[in-house]
Design a protein around this motif. Structure first.
Motif, short mmCIF file in Angstrom:
data_model
loop_
_atom_site.label_atom_id
_atom_site.label_comp_id
_atom_site.label_asym_id
_atom_site.label_seq_id
_atom_site.Cartn_x
_atom_site.Cartn_y
_atom_site.Cartn_z
N MET A 119 -29.70 -59.58 53.05
CA MET A 119 -30.60 -60.08 54.17
C MET A 119 -30.65 -59.63 55.48
N GLY A 120 -29.46 -59.03 56.04
CA GLY A 120 -29.09 -58.53 57.28
C GLY A 120 -30.68 -57.42 57.36
N TYR A 121 -30.16 -56.59 56.14
CA TYR A 121 -30.43 -55.02 56.09
C TYR A 121 -32.00 -55.57 56.10
N ASN A 122 -32.94 -56.41 55.14
CA ASN A 122 -33.97 -56.71 55.04
C ASN A 122 -34.46 -57.67 56.44
N LEU A 123 -33.67 -58.22 56.96
CA LEU A 123 -34.08 -58.78 58.53
C LEU A 123 -34.32 -56.98 59.62
N HIS A 124 -33.24 -56.39 59.80
CA HIS A 124 -33.25 -54.97 60.83
C HIS A 124 -34.48 -54.41 59.79
N ASP A 125 -34.65 -54.45 59.00
CA ASP A 125 -36.06 -53.80 58.67
C ASP A 125 -37.37 -54.32 59.06
N ALA A 126 -37.81 -56.05 58.55
CA ALA A 126 -38.13 -56.93 58.78
C ALA A 126 -39.07 -56.91 60.54
N CYS A 127 -37.59 -56.84 61.60
CA CYS A 127 -37.90 -56.92 63.16
C CYS A 127 -38.47 -55.52 63.49
N GLN A 128 -38.30 -54.44 62.83
CA GLN A 128 -38.79 -53.16 63.18
C GLN A 128 -39.98 -53.18 63.04
N ARG A 129 -40.49 -53.45 61.52
CA ARG A 129 -42.30 -53.73 61.11
C ARG A 129 -42.77 -54.30 61.82
N TYR A 130 -42.40 -55.55 62.16
CA TYR A 130 -42.83 -57.01 62.89
C TYR A 130 -42.68 -56.92 64.20
N ARG A 131 -42.82 -55.51 64.91
CA ARG A 131 -42.22 -55.75 66.67
C ARG A 131 -42.99 -55.82 67.91
N ASN A 132 -44.45 -55.88 67.34
CA ASN A 132 -45.62 -56.34 67.85
C ASN A 132 -45.57 -57.35 68.30
N SER A 133 -44.96 -58.23 67.24
CA SER A 133 -45.00 -60.12 67.03
C SER A 133 -43.14 -60.66 68.86
N GLU A 134 -44.22 -60.73 69.80
CA GLU A 134 -43.17 -61.41 71.14
C GLU A 134 -42.51 -62.04 70.26
N ARG A 135 -42.02 -62.49 69.46
CA ARG A 135 -41.00 -63.63 68.97
C ARG A 135 -40.02 -62.81 68.25
N ILE A 136 -40.39 -62.41 67.46
CA ILE A 136 -39.81 -60.74 66.47
C ILE A 136 -39.04 -59.82 68.01
N ASN A 137 -39.43 -59.58 68.49
CA ASN A 137 -39.38 -58.43 69.27
C ASN A 137 -37.51 -59.51 70.34
N LEU A 138 -38.51 -60.41 70.64
CA LEU A 138 -36.94 -61.26 71.95
C LEU A 138 -36.04 -61.25 70.96
N PHE A 139 -36.50 -61.68 69.82
CA PHE A 139 -34.52 -62.20 68.64
C PHE A 139 -34.62 -60.40 68.44
N TRP A 140 -35.08 -60.01 68.01
CA TRP A 140 -34.40 -58.72 67.92
C TRP A 140 -33.15 -57.80 69.38
N GLY A 141 -33.88 -58.20 70.50
CA GLY A 141 -33.97 -57.43 71.72
C GLY A 141 -32.72 -57.87 72.07
N ILE A 142 -31.98 -59.14 71.42
CA ILE A 142 -31.21 -60.50 72.09
C ILE A 142 -30.23 -59.79 70.78
N LEU A 143 -30.28 -60.04 69.13
CA LEU A 143 -29.99 -59.29 68.67
C LEU A 143 -28.29 -58.38 68.98
N THR A 144 -28.93 -57.51 69.04
CA THR A 144 -28.65 -55.61 69.54
C THR A 144 -27.93 -55.30 71.05
N GLY A 145 -28.22 -57.07 71.50
CA GLY A 145 -28.06 -56.81 73.07
C GLY A 145 -28.65 -55.79 74.11
N GLN A 146 -29.39 -56.31 73.47
CA GLN A 146 -30.21 -55.61 74.69
C GLN A 146 -30.76 -56.41 75.90
N ILE A 147 -30.91 -57.98 74.96
CA ILE A 147 -31.55 -59.19 76.38
C ILE A 147 -30.84 -60.03 75.91
N GLU A 148 -30.54 -61.13 77.20
CA GLU A 148 -29.48 -62.26 77.39
C GLU A 148 -29.81 -62.61 76.72
#
Length: 536
Positions: free
Chosen positions: A286-315
């Motif tokens: 599920m972690g790898y599929n979440l990683h893949d989905a966040c990359q494919r749907y990065r146009n979504s503002e909410r998903i992009n914010l979540f991924w930025g926080i998840l990777t430590g790029q956003i507080e």
């Protein structure tokens, strides 16, 4: 020079010419010739002075020919200019005629269009697909109506997922190194099945992760508050506005609190998957599929914010600050609704202070949690809330003005208009609880989207105020950064300032005596833009 007319030899000649010798005659003749010489020299000088500015004949003729040539060219250009002017007037008249003819045909086309089968407005599709107008332009370019329908159906079914036929069936594991995100750590010899997670499922999963994290923080907070109350109060009463910092400092489980405070979103996702699926292999999948989905749907503002926080790029506080701002506004509107119900003419600021003056109290945490669980379906089934949480437009607009004292009139009007767009009914009352709903995928409406956009704009404005203060420093130390923050935000608390410092300079548990490596201005501003910074 001695005068020619006062020669001493001439003065010595006697008037008696009989006494003149040949030598005297020779001198006399010499004097006369000298006079002539000097007269000729004087004439020559005058002649040279008189003819000094005279142009030679050949130069005069060349200049005269050039003047005639320039005159002819000037006359030619004048004639061409007049001809072009007449041509321009002719083209202007023809343009006016063409515009009139175009308007005539356009009106005729509009009239005929109204008589024929109506055509869909395809531009409206850009408001509902991911990527907006830019992506819809790419998808719709050069396609017929039937092809546009197919493209729209494809978007509805698959979102903005890549349509590549060469999609991989399995992901290669990234390894189990500590630099890998905790929910992706798996030896490289393993392969993970690609579930091709859709955007709808991705949004739901992200919403569940946030809900679980807020619930975990809330439960731990209330546990600490309960212990603090038992430690300091002999009575069984409970005050909900105890300080979180006081609670943590007096709790016997400070180590657990520290772990909870320092626990990253990536660590929480790993624990969440492990607890939910009760299988390490399934959690990694599920972690790898979440990683893949966040990359494919990065146009979504909410998903992009979540991924930025998840990777430590956003507080992570960026998300919590947005949720806290929403919950504070909702609580204030509920308070104001109560005041208006009792027909109080003066709008007291106590209602706002009851929420805002205690930003660290458990009340915003509780509201965040309830807000994350609140859906449109629950609201529609709640007749009591539907009947009570209603304001007139004047009351709602006045409440926004009273709550957001620092916002401009344009920002308040933008929020008000977006609220009316969300509700989309002609009544003069506003059921403001509808504005705080999330759809099944965790997306906000126009009102909350506008509010979050204004929060981001205010953060960028906050960062822009720091630039002229820090400009000129090659490297910026913690003390220089702290002074700059105090200059633009004098009311900031020390805890908030420490949070800024810890995020911007990438350190943990900052204290004043700690030696911190300075940053250049560009890196500092980039880090600060991804921090939850705001005017206090």
């Amino acid at each position: 020079m001695q005068s020619l007319f006062n020669d001493h030899y001439l003065s010595q000649i006697d008037d008696d010419l009989t006494t003149i010798t040949d030598f005297d005659l020779l001198k006399l003749q010499l004097i006369r010739q000298r006079k002539k010489l000097f007269s000729f020299v004087e004439l020559l000088i005058k002649t040279e002075l008189s003819y000094e500015n005279i142009v030679q004949r050949i130069d005069y003729e060349n200049l005269f020919d050039k003047q005639n040539q320039l005159t002819r060219e000037h006359n030619l250009l004048t004639n061409e200019y007049q001809h072009l002017g007449q041509t321009c007037l002719y083209l202007i008249n023809k343009t006016h005629d063409l515009i009139d003819e175009r308007n005539k045909y356009y009106n005729e086309w509009q009239r005929n269009k109204s008589l024929l089968t109506p055509r869909p407005d395809w531009d409206k599709v850009s408001n509902v697909i991911d990527g907006g107008k830019e992506r819809w332009k790419i998808l719709s370019y050069g396609k017929s109506s039937e092809q546009l329908v197919d493209a729209l159906i494809q978007e509805i079914m698959h979102g903005n997922q890549s349509e590549s036929k060469n999609e991989i069936e399995y992901f290669d594991a990234l390894g189990d190194d500590i630099s890998i995100l905790s929910f992706l750590r798996m030896p490289t010899s393993n392969r993970i099945f690609n579930r091709r997670m859709r955007q709808h499922m991705t949004e739901i999963l992200i919403q569940e992760i946030w809900t679980d994290k807020i619930k975990e923080s809330r439960d731990k907070l209330f546990e600490n508050l309960t212990y603090t109350h038992q430690l300091h109060s002999p009575e069984p009463s409970y005050s909900p506005f105890l300080s979180i910092q006081q609670t943590i400092s007096t709790s016997p489980d400070n180590n657990n609190n520290s772990k909870l405070h320092n626990k990253t979103l990536a660590d929480h996702v790993a624990d969440y998957f492990e607890e939910r699926f009760r299988s390490h292999a399934m959690a990694i999948e599920m972690g790898y599929n979440l990683h893949d989905a966040c990359q494919r749907y990065r146009n979504s503002e909410r998903i992009n914010l979540f991924w930025g926080i998840l990777t430590g790029q956003i507080e992570e506080m960026v998300y919590h600050h947005q949720m806290r701002s929403i919950s504070q506004l909702l609580q204030y509107l509920i308070k104001m609704k109560t005041l208006y119900s009792f027909q109080q003419e003066s709008i007291s600021s106590k209602a706002r202070e009851a929420i805002v003056s205690e930003p660290n109290s458990p009340l915003p945490v509780k509201v965040n949690y309830r807000l994350s669980l609140f859906s449109m379906k629950q609201y529609q089934e709640s007749a009591v809330m539907h009947n009570k949480l209603v304001m007139t437009e004047e009351q709602f607009f006045e409440s926004l003005n009273n709550f957001y004292t620092d916002k401009t009139s344009l920002q308040i009007d933008e929020l008000f208009q977006s609220a009316k767009q969300d509700l989309q009914y002609p009544k003069e009352s506003i059921a403001f609880s509808l504005l705080f709903m999330q759809d099944d995928e965790g997306r906000f409406g126009k009102f909350l989207s506008t509010l979050i956009r204004q929060i981001n704009q205010e953060k960028l404005s906050y960062v822009e105020q720091l630039k002229p203060i820090l400009l000129g420093y090659s490297l910026i130390s913690v003390s220089q950064f702290s002074r700059a923050i105090h200059m633009i935000d004098a009311n900031i608390s020390q805890n908030e300032l420490n949070r800024y410092i810890q995020w911007v300079f990438s350190i943990k548990d900052f204290h004043s005596s700690q030696q911190v490596k300075p940053l250049d201005l560009e890196d500092l501003l980039r880090r600060l833009e991804n921090c939850a910074c705001f005017k206090h």
